[in-house]
Structure formats: C-alpha cells, structure tokens
Write a protein that holds these residues in place. Structure first.
Motif, PDB file in Angstrom:
ATOM      1  N   ALA B 120       0.838  -1.210   0.000  1.00 37.36           N
ATOM      2  CA  ALA B 120       0.000   0.000   0.000  1.00 37.36           C
ATOM      3  C   ALA B 120       0.864   1.249   0.000  1.00 37.36           C
ATOM      4  O   ALA B 120       0.623   2.198  -0.744  1.00 37.36           O
ATOM      5  CB  ALA B 120      -0.917   0.005   1.220  1.00 37.36           C
ATOM      6  N   ASN B 121       1.870   1.242   0.830  1.00 37.65           N
ATOM      7  CA  ASN B 121       2.743   2.402   0.915  1.00 37.65           C
ATOM      8  C   ASN B 121       3.436   2.678  -0.412  1.00 37.65           C
ATOM      9  O   ASN B 121       3.522   3.815  -0.866  1.00 37.65           O
ATOM     10  CB  ASN B 121       3.787   2.169   2.012  1.00 37.65           C
ATOM     11  CG  ASN B 121       4.577   3.416   2.307  1.00 37.65           C
ATOM     12  OD1 ASN B 121       4.046   4.399   2.792  1.00 37.65           O
ATOM     13  ND2 ASN B 121       5.860   3.378   1.987  1.00 37.65           N
ATOM     14  N   VAL B 123       2.452   1.832  -3.452  1.00 36.01           N
ATOM     15  CA  VAL B 123       1.503   2.307  -4.463  1.00 36.01           C
ATOM     16  C   VAL B 123       1.053   3.740  -4.151  1.00 36.01           C
ATOM     17  O   VAL B 123       0.985   4.590  -5.031  1.00 36.01           O
ATOM     18  CB  VAL B 123       0.291   1.371  -4.570  1.00 36.01           C
ATOM     19  CG1 VAL B 123      -0.749   1.945  -5.524  1.00 36.01           C
ATOM     20  CG2 VAL B 123       0.727   0.001  -5.048  1.00 36.01           C
ATOM     21  N   LEU B 124       0.805   3.971  -2.890  1.00 39.11           N
ATOM     22  CA  LEU B 124       0.381   5.310  -2.457  1.00 39.11           C
ATOM     23  C   LEU B 124       1.380   6.381  -2.893  1.00 39.11           C
ATOM     24  O   LEU B 124       1.005   7.501  -3.235  1.00 39.11           O
ATOM     25  CB  LEU B 124       0.269   5.302  -0.926  1.00 39.11           C
ATOM     26  CG  LEU B 124      -0.324   6.503  -0.218  1.00 39.11           C
ATOM     27  CD1 LEU B 124      -1.714   6.814  -0.721  1.00 39.11           C
ATOM     28  CD2 LEU B 124      -0.356   6.265   1.289  1.00 39.11           C
ATOM     29  N   HIS B 125       2.646   6.018  -2.889  1.00 37.68           N
ATOM     30  CA  HIS B 125       3.679   6.985  -3.253  1.00 37.68           C
ATOM     31  C   HIS B 125       4.053   6.908  -4.722  1.00 37.68           C
ATOM     32  O   HIS B 125       5.139   7.328  -5.122  1.00 37.68           O
ATOM     33  CB  HIS B 125       4.907   6.813  -2.370  1.00 37.68           C
ATOM     34  CG  HIS B 125       4.660   7.204  -0.953  1.00 37.68           C
ATOM     35  ND1 HIS B 125       3.467   6.955  -0.336  1.00 37.68           N
ATOM     36  CD2 HIS B 125       5.406   7.831  -0.020  1.00 37.68           C
ATOM     37  CE1 HIS B 125       3.502   7.392   0.911  1.00 37.68           C
ATOM     38  NE2 HIS B 125       4.663   7.934   1.123  1.00 37.68           N
ATOM     39  N   GLY B 126       3.161   6.340  -5.515  1.00 37.00           N
ATOM     40  CA  GLY B 126       3.387   6.356  -6.951  1.00 37.00           C
ATOM     41  C   GLY B 126       4.076   5.128  -7.504  1.00 37.00           C
ATOM     42  O   GLY B 126       4.452   5.110  -8.667  1.00 37.00           O
TER      43      GLY B 126
END
Lengths: 218, 218
Positions: B120-121, B123-126
């Motif tokens: 998640a982290n 993906v969250l950051h691109g």
DNA sequence: CAAAAACTTGACTACTTGGTCAAAATGCAG
DNA sequence: CTGCATTTTGACCAAGTAGTCAAGTTTTTG
C-alpha cells in the motif's frame, strides 16, 4: 521574538496580518502537495519552501517546525474529509442517504486525491499525529451513524448488515481510487482520465453496495 | 571483492552458502517489519540491522544498497499477494469462486498485514519501484480475470457489473483491514483483537458484495 | 514621514544517515 | 591443521536536512 502569531508580550487576541494569511495559505497548499506525495519523512522543508516560492527561514518563520505544518494540514483536512458522514440524515430514506454519501465520497476522492493520500499515509503509518483525533472525534461520529444504520436495519429498511463494516467498506472503496490511483491507472489505462470515468465508477460502486444492502425478501 | 553472491571471477552458478541463506532471511524479515511500518524513506538501515541482530556493514555486505532490500522484499511479496487472484477458476460457480477469493484475501490481510502495508505504501507513493510490475504482470492477470467475470455476467450468472470495479472493490475492502488497522481499532476498539472478529468481518463483506452482484430477477 | 513592528534571507550549525574501508574473526576444503 | 575464502565490524566520510541567527528590507502605524 517577533514570532508570527505571538504578540509582543501577552496581549490576548493573537491577530493575524494580511501577509501572514497569504503566506500560511501558500505554505499549506504547497505542503499538501509535497506531503501527500512523499509522506512526512520523505518531504523536506526546502521542497515545500521552493514550491511555496519563499526561502526556508521565511517558511520557518510561519511554522517553526516541520511537524507544525503537517499537523495543521491534517487538522484542516480531516474536518472537511469527515463532513459528508455527518450529513447523513437519520430521518431520510436509507438507500437515498447512503447513495448521496457514497457519491459525495467518490467526488471528493477525485477532486481532492491529495487529501485522501495525506490521510491514508498517516493512518498507514500508525496515525502518530492523529490517534487522538480518531478516538475523540471520529469514533463518536461513526458510533452515532452506526446507530442510525442499525436502526434502519431493525426497521427492515436495509438488509441485515453490520453498520461498522458497511462504513469501512464505503471508505475503503471510495478512497481506493485516490490512494491507489497509479494502480488503477496501470490496470485501466487511459480510461481513467476520460470524462465519464467518475460517473462509471460511481455507478459500479453504488450498484454493488446498494444492491448488497437493499432489504431482501425473506 | 568478496561481494556476497558474486563468484571469484565469472564462474557461473552463483552458489549461496548456508550463512548467506540465514542472514538474508533475517534481514528480509526484519526489513519487512520496519519498511511496512515506516515506509522506505522513514526506515534507516540501522533500524533493520538492529532488528536483524547484526551490524550495519554486515547487513550491507548482503544487500549493498537499501533499495536492494526493499525491491527484493516487494518482489518476494507481490507474487504471494497476487496468487489468490490467479486461482479463480473460470469453470467454477461464480459466486463460489468469488466467495473463496474474498475469504482468502481477508485471511491474508489478517495473517500478513505487513505485506499489505508495504505494498500500500509503495503504491500510495506512486509505485516508483514496481510500476513495471504493475503493467507487465498485474494488468494482464487482471485483464484475464476481468474477462472471466464479464463472461459470467453475459451468461446471467452475475448481475451486470463492471468487472474491474468489482475487483478494485474487493481489493480495497479486504486490504482496508490491514492498511487502516489503527483506524479500525480506534473505532471498533477491543473487538478487533477478539477471536471471532475475522469471521465477522468476512461475513459482513461477503454478505454485501455477494448480494450486490448476485443475479437479480428482472 | 519617522519609528516600530513585521517580514525576509544568506550563511551557518548540529545531527542524521547511507555507504565505504581496512583489518580482524570465523568457517571450511584439502 | 593450514591456508584461502567468507563473514564481521569499528571507525570513518560525505551528503542531506531540520532548524538558528543576525542582519537586512518592507509594511504598518501614530
């Protein structure tokens, strides 16, 4: 001395000047962009200052600590982010109220994805800065709305469903489109940018959730 | 020289010693813990080394760069994380297949929340480290299963629903319990730890989604 | 329009942190 | 058991970064 928003000695009213208002806004807007992209640790004050168009010491004149910017931003964002939940009307039609809520959340996810990501990142990392807010403000609000939903279920206006899990599902699903945007794009490609995409998303999400909780014939 | 997993000159087989195997495992296990909690930038090599019970230079002997640990971890995790999707059987009963898939995902979310958060982290950051993986491996797999779901819809075995949004909804909902764990705990309190919680969650999620996509009488 | 207050910034410090290195300790094949 | 390869680490370095400071500039105010 001459600390912004700190009067000469102890005169009360904490007035803010025009310049302060402008610059704090510039900083917070820049910071939202940067924090939501790189997270707290991944963001440097220089990045924010650059984006806000001012020098680092000047930025620090308005927010003496990096933390201050971050926390201010979270507080500002959270209220706005939670507002739609509060608007669920206990006296309204259940399906219509939830339709409205879900639609609002999907719209926010598209119009303010940075806010969603800022929040997601904070919670993902254990919510060090807002765990108080979660238990003191979020929980009571959710408890309140959960009670409403539970009542609706009791009245046979919704299929039997745990209200908390329903709320979580709505949050998860709507915010997914902001938080996991790159993944959605990797899979759905150019469709994502296209005009009708938000409506298509809303339609799909509404269809599944609302049909999932519509009262069913026994 | 004497770089781990690098032979004297250019002899082929890249053998790994017993010690290498043990230590790489220790490092990766420690790193998963730390990266999933603090993110890439928020994690220091010292933290990982400490948790793995070895000195920083020793850790760097096995993984010369911080990035190496991170990428290795993501690669290791992703395959495992995606596996359940591949298991959806196009010839099986649609509702049963999706029930199985959702159940598996909820179980994984509880048994390996760190893996979910690591992902998640990122993906969250691109998704800087895995955008290739997303388009080269994830997309084809999802396209494939989306086609299956679309066929099921065409055969009247599911209510009309966009397969991509359905898949996103399943991901979002199930992973929510891992990624937003602190929020779930802040709201549901002690219930979360309790024995039956996972079953209760699964029941709620399955009930909404499956009823949401069950074929409906016209 | 002067004096005070508010604002701005270049230069700097202290500290964290990713990564290096050379030398010491350990493991292992013959 | 001996000599070579592997593993381990203390000490160190260079880059990056949060935050300070004193000296200037601009704005406000009486």
């Amino acid at each position: 001395m001459a600390r912004a928003a700190k009067k000469k000695a102890n005169e009360a009213p904490e007035k803010t000047t025009r310049i302060q208002e402008i610059n704090r806004r510039l900083i917070l807007d820049a910071a939202l962009d940067v924090f939501s992209t790189y997270g707290f640790r991944g963001t440097t004050i220089d990045q924010i200052a650059e984006k806000a168009g001012m020098s680092k010491p000047n930025l620090l004149y308005y927010f003496p600590r990096k933390q201050n910017i971050y926390v201010t931003l979270l507080e500002e964002t959270l209220a706005e982010w939670l507002a739609p939940l509060a608007e669920i009307d206990p006296e309204g039609d259940p399906i219509e109220q939830l339709r409205k809520y879900i639609t609002l959340k999907i719209n926010m996810s598209e119009s303010h994805p940075e806010a969603s990501r800022l929040f997601a990142n904070e919670v993902l990392h254990g919510a060090p800065a807002i765990s108080d807010f979660l238990s003191k403000h979020l929980k009571p609000l959710v408890d309140d709305k959960a009670a409403v939903i539970r009542r609706w279920v009791g009245e046979g206006k919704l299929a039997p469903v745990d209200p908390y899990h329903l709320i979580f599902m709505i949050w998860a699903t709507t915010q997914h489109y902001a938080d996991f945007d790159v993944q959605v794009r990797a899979i759905m490609g150019s469709q994502v940018g296209r005009p009708g995409f938000r409506e298509q998303t809303a339609q799909a999400v509404l269809s599944i959730i609302l049909n999932g909780i519509r009262p069913r014939p026994v």
